[in-house]
Write a protein that holds these residues in place. Structure first.
Motif, mmCIF file in Angstrom:
data_model
loop_
_atom_site.group_PDB
_atom_site.id
_atom_site.type_symbol
_atom_site.label_atom_id
_atom_site.label_comp_id
_atom_site.label_asym_id
_atom_site.label_seq_id
_atom_site.Cartn_x
_atom_site.Cartn_y
_atom_site.Cartn_z
ATOM 1 N N ALA A 157 75.640 59.690 59.645
ATOM 2 C CA ALA A 157 76.002 60.147 60.986
ATOM 3 C C ALA A 157 75.181 61.400 61.251
ATOM 4 N N MET A 173 81.986 67.098 66.437
ATOM 5 C CA MET A 173 82.417 67.233 65.046
ATOM 6 C C MET A 173 83.534 68.260 64.907
ATOM 7 N N TRP A 181 84.126 60.780 60.303
ATOM 8 C CA TRP A 181 83.944 60.386 58.911
ATOM 9 C C TRP A 181 84.500 58.985 58.665
ATOM 10 N N VAL A 184 82.021 56.575 59.971
ATOM 11 C CA VAL A 184 80.933 56.374 58.999
ATOM 12 C C VAL A 184 81.356 55.346 57.953
ATOM 13 N N ILE A 198 77.312 62.849 56.562
ATOM 14 C CA ILE A 198 77.129 63.426 57.883
ATOM 15 C C ILE A 198 76.063 64.504 57.781
ATOM 16 N N VAL A 246 76.703 60.846 65.874
ATOM 17 C CA VAL A 246 78.100 61.182 65.571
ATOM 18 C C VAL A 246 79.032 60.700 66.684
ATOM 19 N N CYS A 249 79.677 57.084 66.040
ATOM 20 C CA CYS A 249 80.611 56.907 64.922
ATOM 21 C C CYS A 249 82.052 57.139 65.370
#
Length: 422
Positions: A157, A173, A181, A184, A198, A246, A249
């Motif tokens: 990511a 994030m 996470w 991912v 990440i 990200v 994800c």
């Protein structure tokens, strides 16, 4: 002024004050949004009638080409008609204008058991949600299918923003690193990959709390400070990597577990013409004008860029649509540097090229129509990072010309040969 390094640049950070402020949520229920009937340029027929009620998940268009993704709405509202729009990333688009209203559905759908999801469930969820990766504009489910066939074993990511202004990845994030996470891990499940991580470019006081929140110190990987951050094709692990944004994800997790459509993104709004730089979560199809209204303008911008300073593309007006792939919006008062200076042979472009190219020599051969000599200079390995243009004291747009040379080598040279034979 950027500092020259052995490979790439160290750019000055202009992420403050946006990075220190909470994300502003732009609610969709008071907006008119414009939903593309197709992102790929394929022909599509609108399936909506004027004043028809639209709800999240409803199909809005039918493509004339087989195999094209189904276009679905992500908002609740009323169809008001069609509009043509020009976009710096997607070109000319035909869009359905939707006057949004508060959704009558208040209950959240029941969450699926994360541990019981199968690879097929993840791919189906990514396709149904219409997730588009902000890094490259590709549909995520197609990207996952391609990498699955090629035995990818590391999912990344990528939140390593190392241009000057963008901080949208950090904002996402900071809000939802736990869900990112898990996204991912879902991508790794779909690919049958063995590992995930990440990528960030953050100071230690911001990086360590993220690792503690996901209870995995090794999952947060710090990339180099220089721009461009990484060249993953030459990674030190010797692994085949699948690189995902990200925000994609996060959308994957929300789609697989809660069945949510991919309907919004976080955009950094900044630049020297902006009064209060912020990160704003905006529904897809919102005009840039709405985001600039929230932040305010202290001067009339000369340029409006979709993207950061190095690789951003100019927008025709503030009617540009916020669509997947738009993660930074810059309003600038600085005039563009003239691009017609004469090369002085300083060699700065060579010193910063992380691909090891000779940009000035590539451009010289194109300008002299020496197309047959381009192959040995490898213009096809240019990724358009823009470092060479940034450091050129003559203000030459070297990056654009080298990118053109990449196409010249395969297309224009062939045409030139044909004309010469006639």
């Amino acid at each position: 002024m950027a500092l020259l390094t052995r490979k790439g640049l160290v750019l000055p950070s202009r992420i403050e004050p946006a990075v220190s402020q909470p994300v502003v949520i732009l609610p969709a229920d008071t907006l008119r949004v414009y939903l593309p009937l197709s992102y790929t340029g394929s022909r599509a027929r609108c399936l909506l009638s004027t004043n028809e009620v639209v709800y999240p998940g409803k199909q809005i268009a039918e493509s004339a080409d087989d195999g094209q993704p189904v276009m679905r709405a992500h908002v609740f509202g009323v169809f008001a008609g069609l509009r043509d729009a020009s976009h710096p990333l997607y070109g000319q688009l035909e869009c359905a204008a939707i006057d949004c209203m508060p959704s009558p559905v208040s209950e959240s759908p029941a969450a699926k058991n994360f541990d019981k999801l199968r690879p097929a469930d993840v791919l189906e969820a990514a396709e149904a949600a219409g997730i588009i990766d902000e890094l490259d504009g590709h549909y995520l489910y197609r990207k996952l299918e391609e990498y699955r066939e090629n035995y990818c074993d590391l999912v990344i990511a990528d939140g390593a923003e190392n241009q000057g202004y963008a901080s949208s990845a950090w904002a996402v994030m900071n809000e939802s690193v736990e869900q990112i996470w898990m996204g991912v891990q879902l991508a790794a499940l779909a690919l049958r990959a063995t590992a995930g991580q990440i990528n960030v470019r953050l100071k230690r006081n911001r990086r360590r709390p993220l690792a503690r929140r996901i209870n995995n110190e090794k999952a947060i990987f710090q990339v180099r400070r220089r721009y461009p951050a990484v060249k993953l094709e030459k990674n030190p692990w010797g692994r085949r990597i699948c690189r995902i944004g990200v925000q994609a994800c996060l959308a994957l997790y929300r789609a697989a577990v809660y069945g949510e459509m991919h309907g919004s993104c976080v955009v950094t709004v900044s630049g020297d013409a902006v009064k209060s730089p912020r990160n704003i979560r905006a529904p897809f199809g919102t005009t840039a004008e709405k985001l600039l209204e929230i932040c305010g303008l202290k001067a009339d911008p000369v340029r409006l860029l979709s993207g950061d300073v190095m690789t951003g593309r100019a927008a025709e007006s503030d009617r540009m649509l916020i669509l997947p792939g738009v993660t930074c919006l810059l309003a600038l008062t600085e005039e563009a540097v003239p691009a017609h200076g004469v090369c002085c042979g300083c060699g700065r472009c060579v010193g910063v090229c992380h691909a090891g190219l000779l940009p000035f020599e590539i451009v010289r051969r194109v300008e002299n129509m020496q197309y047959e000599q381009l192959a040995s200079l490898r213009p096809d390995t240019c990724d358009g990072c823009g470092c060479c243009s940034h450091v050129c004291p003559a203000g030459r747009e070297l990056s654009d010309q080298v990118s053109s040379a990449r196409d010249t080598n395969s297309r224009i040279y062939s045409s030139w040969e044909e004309e010469d034979e006639i």
